[in-house]
Design a protein around this motif. Structure first.
Motif: not given
Length: 96
Positions: A49-62
């Motif tokens: 899983r690309p690191q960028v998807l983890t960042l995107a998921a955290r931003l979406l939760e915010n």
């Protein structure tokens, strides 16, 4: 900011050396877009899983949304359906 109730799908794509997150409606209307800043090399293929998807998921939760499942990959872009994370915190339209 956008009303999370309107958000249907998130799309992460690479444009040159940069990554971008778009929040869309199923109609194609863009509700929000933001660059994703990732340091170092980011794996973009294979089963990892690309690191960028983890960042995107955290931003979406915010943004009071959350992903509903796994990110689907298509031609170097990833997409996932969204839902409102907590209905009590969503934006409300005042009564007339």
């Amino acid at each position: 900011m956008f009303d999370p109730v309107l958000a249907d799908v998130a799309v992460v794509r690479r444009e040159g050396t940069r990554w971008r997150l778009d929040v869309l409606r199923f109609t194609g209307d863009v509700l929000a877009t933001t660059p994703l800043h990732i340091d170092g090399s980011t794996p973009v293929q294979g089963r990892r899983r690309p690191q960028v998807l983890t960042l995107a998921a955290r931003l979406l939760e915010n943004w009071n949304t959350t992903v509903t499942g796994d990110w689907d990959e298509f031609e170097g872009a990833w997409s996932v359906a969204l839902v409102v994370r907590s209905p009590e915190n969503r934006m409300r339209t005042p009564a007339v």
